[in-house]
Design a protein around this motif. Structure first.
Motif, short mmCIF file in Angstrom:
data_model
loop_
_atom_site.label_atom_id
_atom_site.label_comp_id
_atom_site.label_asym_id
_atom_site.label_seq_id
_atom_site.Cartn_x
_atom_site.Cartn_y
_atom_site.Cartn_z
N THR A 11 0.72 -1.06 -0.04
CA THR A 11 0.04 -0.02 -0.08
C THR A 11 0.76 1.18 0.01
O THR A 11 2.00 1.25 0.44
CB THR A 11 -1.03 -0.07 1.27
N GLY A 12 0.36 2.54 -0.44
CA GLY A 12 1.17 3.62 -0.57
C GLY A 12 2.22 3.64 -1.59
O GLY A 12 3.30 4.10 -1.30
N ALA A 13 2.05 2.87 -2.56
CA ALA A 13 3.23 2.72 -3.61
C ALA A 13 3.45 4.21 -4.33
O ALA A 13 4.77 3.90 -4.93
CB ALA A 13 2.80 1.54 -4.37
N SER A 14 2.64 4.93 -4.23
CA SER A 14 3.20 6.21 -5.07
C SER A 14 3.87 7.27 -4.07
O SER A 14 4.36 7.92 -4.73
CB SER A 14 1.71 6.92 -5.28
N GLY A 15 3.94 6.73 -2.86
CA GLY A 15 4.55 7.71 -2.06
C GLY A 15 6.42 7.47 -2.20
O GLY A 15 6.77 6.52 -2.78
N ASN A 37 -3.90 5.84 -4.06
CA ASN A 37 -5.07 6.32 -3.67
C ASN A 37 -5.83 6.96 -4.73
O ASN A 37 -6.80 6.71 -5.55
CB ASN A 37 -5.16 7.29 -2.51
N GLU A 38 -5.14 8.30 -5.09
CA GLU A 38 -5.78 8.90 -6.36
C GLU A 38 -4.98 8.88 -7.46
O GLU A 38 -5.77 8.88 -8.63
CB GLU A 38 -6.07 10.49 -5.71
N HIS A 39 -3.68 9.21 -7.47
CA HIS A 39 -2.81 9.35 -8.79
C HIS A 39 -1.83 8.43 -8.60
O HIS A 39 -0.97 8.15 -7.55
CB HIS A 39 -2.17 10.49 -8.72
N ALA A 40 -1.87 7.35 -9.79
CA ALA A 40 -0.78 6.20 -9.73
C ALA A 40 0.61 6.92 -10.21
O ALA A 40 0.40 7.57 -11.25
CB ALA A 40 -1.38 5.05 -10.48
N ILE A 41 1.61 6.83 -9.48
CA ILE A 41 2.91 7.23 -9.98
C ILE A 41 3.48 5.78 -10.19
O ILE A 41 3.83 5.28 -9.04
CB ILE A 41 3.49 8.14 -8.78
N GLU A 42 3.66 5.59 -11.41
CA GLU A 42 4.45 4.34 -11.71
C GLU A 42 5.84 4.11 -11.61
O GLU A 42 6.69 4.51 -12.56
CB GLU A 42 3.86 3.80 -13.18
N SER A 43 6.15 3.79 -10.34
CA SER A 43 7.68 3.73 -10.26
C SER A 43 8.22 2.58 -10.94
O SER A 43 9.55 2.62 -11.24
CB SER A 43 8.05 3.45 -8.69
N VAL A 44 7.30 1.49 -11.12
CA VAL A 44 7.94 0.52 -12.19
C VAL A 44 6.80 0.21 -13.29
O VAL A 44 5.67 0.24 -12.66
CB VAL A 44 7.91 -0.69 -11.17
N VAL A 50 3.34 -7.02 -12.53
CA VAL A 50 3.16 -5.56 -11.87
C VAL A 50 1.96 -5.12 -12.04
O VAL A 50 1.51 -4.89 -13.50
CB VAL A 50 4.26 -4.56 -12.17
N HIS A 51 0.97 -4.90 -11.23
CA HIS A 51 -0.48 -4.28 -11.61
C HIS A 51 -0.66 -3.37 -10.48
O HIS A 51 -0.34 -3.47 -9.17
CB HIS A 51 -1.45 -5.26 -11.59
N TYR A 52 -1.29 -2.19 -10.80
CA TYR A 52 -1.72 -1.15 -9.76
C TYR A 52 -3.08 -1.31 -9.51
O TYR A 52 -3.98 -1.57 -10.58
CB TYR A 52 -1.33 0.32 -10.42
N PHE A 53 -3.41 -0.89 -8.29
CA PHE A 53 -4.92 -1.29 -7.65
C PHE A 53 -5.07 0.23 -6.71
O PHE A 53 -4.43 0.82 -6.14
CB PHE A 53 -4.89 -2.31 -7.04
N GLN A 54 -6.40 0.86 -7.54
CA GLN A 54 -6.73 1.88 -6.52
C GLN A 54 -7.56 1.83 -5.51
O GLN A 54 -8.54 0.77 -5.78
CB GLN A 54 -7.30 2.99 -7.60
N ALA A 55 -7.47 2.50 -4.50
CA ALA A 55 -8.50 2.30 -3.32
C ALA A 55 -8.42 3.16 -2.35
O ALA A 55 -7.28 3.83 -1.96
CB ALA A 55 -8.38 0.92 -2.68
N ASP A 56 -9.38 3.99 -1.79
CA ASP A 56 -9.37 4.90 -0.75
C ASP A 56 -9.46 3.91 0.62
O ASP A 56 -10.35 3.47 0.85
CB ASP A 56 -10.58 5.86 -0.86
N LEU A 57 -8.28 4.11 1.33
CA LEU A 57 -8.37 3.40 2.23
C LEU A 57 -9.09 3.80 3.63
O LEU A 57 -9.07 3.11 4.72
CB LEU A 57 -6.54 3.19 2.94
N ARG A 58 -9.75 4.82 3.49
CA ARG A 58 -10.66 5.36 4.55
C ARG A 58 -12.10 4.48 4.27
O ARG A 58 -13.00 4.52 5.17
CB ARG A 58 -11.13 6.50 4.38
#
Length: 239
Positions: A11-15, A37-44, A50-58
């Motif tokens: 989680t928090g892969a964009s930070g 969360n809101e914006h995927a920053i594809e570090s890889v 490798v797959h990206y998944f969006q979710a609001d952790l609240r």
């Protein structure tokens, strides 16, 4: 694709820390489910492993849907790294209840809910690793961080309890108590305050992401299978 390659949910892969962990884990050959969360920053780059998944952790429903989506793609979850976190600053008598609640939801409740979804899969495989990314602030406190400190402190109790509950199933649960790193939340701190922080650290410098990836590599290694319910303090001697 090798079917025995382990699947990591991060989680928090964009930070800043999350991006460094993403690159490190990809280089080590893991299959990655990278949360944003809101914006995927594809570090890889996204691809077969490798797959990206969006979710609001609240939102508990979004957490559940995300984990179901990971299982639909990979069919398994071997490792969960609860890295996502936020800091809502303010003196305790002034902090908004909304800021308090949001900090607890993202920093503490989300790791609990994510673990709840991952544990049955890990139990069925007889192996698993859960790493909760906490903070030295949860151990020492820091002026203006009541919500952040409380949520990160809660991770220590969650880690110890789950470690005891899951030991019989080949699943280890540990936490990282990060000190002040040169990436992530520190970027929002003024240069003047950063210098003051460095003076308080016995090693007189901020930590690097290499410190974190080295710790994660150890916790995921076969040699760490007797290591559970523990906290690795990555703080340059700051206690």
């Amino acid at each position: 694709m090798e079917k025995d390659k382990k699947v990591v949910v991060l989680t928090g892969a964009s930070g800043g820390v999350g991006a460094a962990l993403s690159v490190f884990l990809a280089e080590k050959g893991y299959r990655l489910a990278l949360h944003y969360n809101e914006h995927a920053i594809e570090s890889v780059p996204e691809g077969e492993d490798v797959h990206y998944f969006q979710a609001d952790l609240r939102d508990s429903e979004q957490i559940s849907a995300m984990m179901d989506a990971v299982l639909a793609v990979y069919g398994r979850i071997d490792i969960l790294i609860n890295n996502a976190g936020i800091s809502r600053n303010g003196m305790s008598w002034k902090l908004d209840e909304e800021d308090w609640s949001e900090s607890i939801l993202i920093n503490l409740t989300a790791p609990f809910l994510l673990s709840q979804k991952a544990i049955p899969v890990m139990r069925s495989n007889g192996w698993g690793r859960i790493i909760n990314v906490s903070s030295v602030v949860g151990q020492t406190g820091f002026i203006g961080t009541s919500a952040y400190a409380a949520s990160k402190s809660g991770l220590f109790g969650l880690t110890k309890t789950m470690a005891k509950e899951l030991a019989a199933f080949g699943i280890t649960v540990n936490s990282l108590a990060l000190g002040y790193m040169d990436t992530g939340m520190i970027t929002g701190v003024s240069e003047e305050l950063q210098e003051e922080i460095k003076k308080q650290i016995p090693l007189k410098r901020l930590g690097t992401t290499d410190v974190i990836t080295t710790a994660v590599e150890f916790l995921l290694s076969d040699g760490a299978d007797y290591y559970t319910g523990q906290t690795l303090n990555l703080n340059g001697g700051l206690h």
